[in-house]
Design an enzyme around this catalytic site. Structure first.
Site, PDB file in Angstrom:
ATOM      1  N   HIS A 115      38.775  32.821  41.696  1.00 40.13           N
ATOM      2  CA  HIS A 115      38.982  32.635  40.265  1.00 40.13           C
ATOM      3  C   HIS A 115      39.948  33.682  39.746  1.00 40.13           C
ATOM      4  CE1 HIS A 115      37.794  33.906  36.055  1.00 40.13           C
ATOM      5  NE2 HIS A 115      38.251  32.677  35.876  1.00 40.13           N
ATOM      6  N   SER A 116      40.983  33.264  39.013  1.00 43.04           N
ATOM      7  CA  SER A 116      41.908  34.168  38.328  1.00 43.04           C
ATOM      8  C   SER A 116      42.557  35.131  39.323  1.00 43.04           C
ATOM      9  CB  SER A 116      41.158  34.896  37.204  1.00 43.04           C
ATOM     10  OG  SER A 116      42.037  35.525  36.307  1.00 43.04           O
ATOM     11  N   LEU A 117      42.353  36.437  39.178  1.00 39.47           N
ATOM     12  CA  LEU A 117      42.871  37.380  40.180  1.00 39.47           C
ATOM     13  C   LEU A 117      42.430  36.964  41.570  1.00 39.47           C
ATOM     14  CD1 LEU A 117      44.074  40.151  41.153  1.00 39.47           C
ATOM     15  CD2 LEU A 117      41.801  41.115  40.678  1.00 39.47           C
TER      16      LEU A 117
ATOM     17  N   HIS B 169      38.745  30.231  30.266  1.00 37.64           N
ATOM     18  CA  HIS B 169      39.233  30.780  31.529  1.00 37.64           C
ATOM     19  C   HIS B 169      38.139  30.843  32.597  1.00 37.64           C
ATOM     20  CE1 HIS B 169      41.903  32.994  34.104  1.00 37.64           C
ATOM     21  NE2 HIS B 169      41.169  34.095  34.068  1.00 37.64           N
TER      22      HIS B 169
END
Length: 303
Positions: A121-123, A283
């Site tokens: 997820h994300s990073l 997000h």
């Protein structure tokens, strides 16, 4: 080609995932240069799924999703260096994106994972994409939520970013913010992230350490330092082209501001075998809609 978006309830034509109510097991992974921690769900002999969290999050990010997957996989949610209960880097060291990639590969090797499903997820999604490019022989499926590669650089701000990063004061000299309670810290996190209180709490609790006069973040303050140098978009495209595993990317709808559509579509075009779908939400889709995300994940690994 973009597929039909999910609705806000995440309805899909797929079997519903089973629900495992077991609590995670804490594990420590001793690498030559630092020790990482992880939370694991599921049977030790189940197929492994390695999960990587976002920036300033931790393994608690998967507290709602992992139990939905634990009947099929052994879910291993890492605390990345400087996050959660994992070690901080030594004094004088810096957090570089490519170092995360080598650390994840080392952690997978230490766990004895020869082939595994990789979720980020994300990073963590950015790291996972480059792990898959670096070691394609290890990855069964690549599953990405709100990210495809690291933040890039088009050259416009390279010099100023470089100067700002090297001129920034040492972040580890900062006084850590003190909270009177976990609730106060959770409120601070919800204001910063937009997450609902009950969704932020698993991350917050794992991010805190108790002191004599209250609670403070255990996260390494150096994670807040700006990056001096980023990969160029052309370099990122070349790396993404090296992903061989079947890949699925789930993006929030409306679009997250720092994941604009045009650059994301250009990156998607580089990955040979990728399916892109959208889900209404913010997000942290896996916290907001764990059932829908679990169904999405299972659908793409059943193929």
């Amino acid at each position: 080609m973009m597929q039909k978006p999910y609705d806000q309830h995440g309805s899909m034509r797929t079997r519903a995932p089973g629900i495992c109510v077991s609590k995670p097991t804490e594990q420590r992974i001793a690498l030559p240069h630092l020790t990482l921690t992880a939370q694991t769900w599921g049977e030790p002999d189940a197929p492994p799924l390695l999960a990587l969290h976002g920036w300033l999050d931790n393994a608690g990010s998967y507290a709602l999703l992992a139990p939905l997957l634990a009947e099929r996989w052994r879910v291993i949610a890492l605390d990345l260096p400087g996050h959660g209960h994992s070690d901080h880097l030594p004094a004088g060291a810096h957090y570089h994106f490519l170092d995360y990639v080598s650390t994840v590969l080392a952690a997978a090797h230490t766990f004895g994972l020869e082939r595994y499903t990789l979720l980020g997820h994300s990073l963590g999604a950015g790291i996972a994409a480059l792990v898959a490019a670096a070691a394609p022989q290890c990855i069964d499926h690549l599953l990405l939520i709100e990210g495809l590669g690291p933040l890039g650089d088009d050259g416009t701000h390279t010099l100023q970013r470089f100067r700002d990063a090297l001129a920034a004061p040492a972040a580890n000299s900062k006084t850590l913010r003190l909270f009177s309670s976990i609730e106060q810290a959770t409120t601070a996190r919800t204001i910063a992230s937009g997450l609902r209180t009950e969704l932020a709490r698993p991350i917050v609790e794992r991010s805190l350490i108790e002191a004599e006069d209250g609670w403070h973040w255990r996260t390494d303050p150096r994670l807040l330092r700006p990056s001096a140098v980023r990969l160029t978009e052309s370099q990122i495209h070349a790396l993404l082209a090296g992903i061989e595993a079947p890949t699925a990317l789930l993006l929030a709808q409306p679009t997250t501001p720092y994941l604009p559509d045009a650059p994301m579509q250009a990156r998607v075009a580089c990955v040979p075998r990728i399916a892109v779908e959208h889900l209404d939400g913010g997000h942290h889709l896996h916290l907001e809609h764990p059932q829908a995300v679990a169904a999405w994940l299972l659908a793409h690994t059943d193929r």
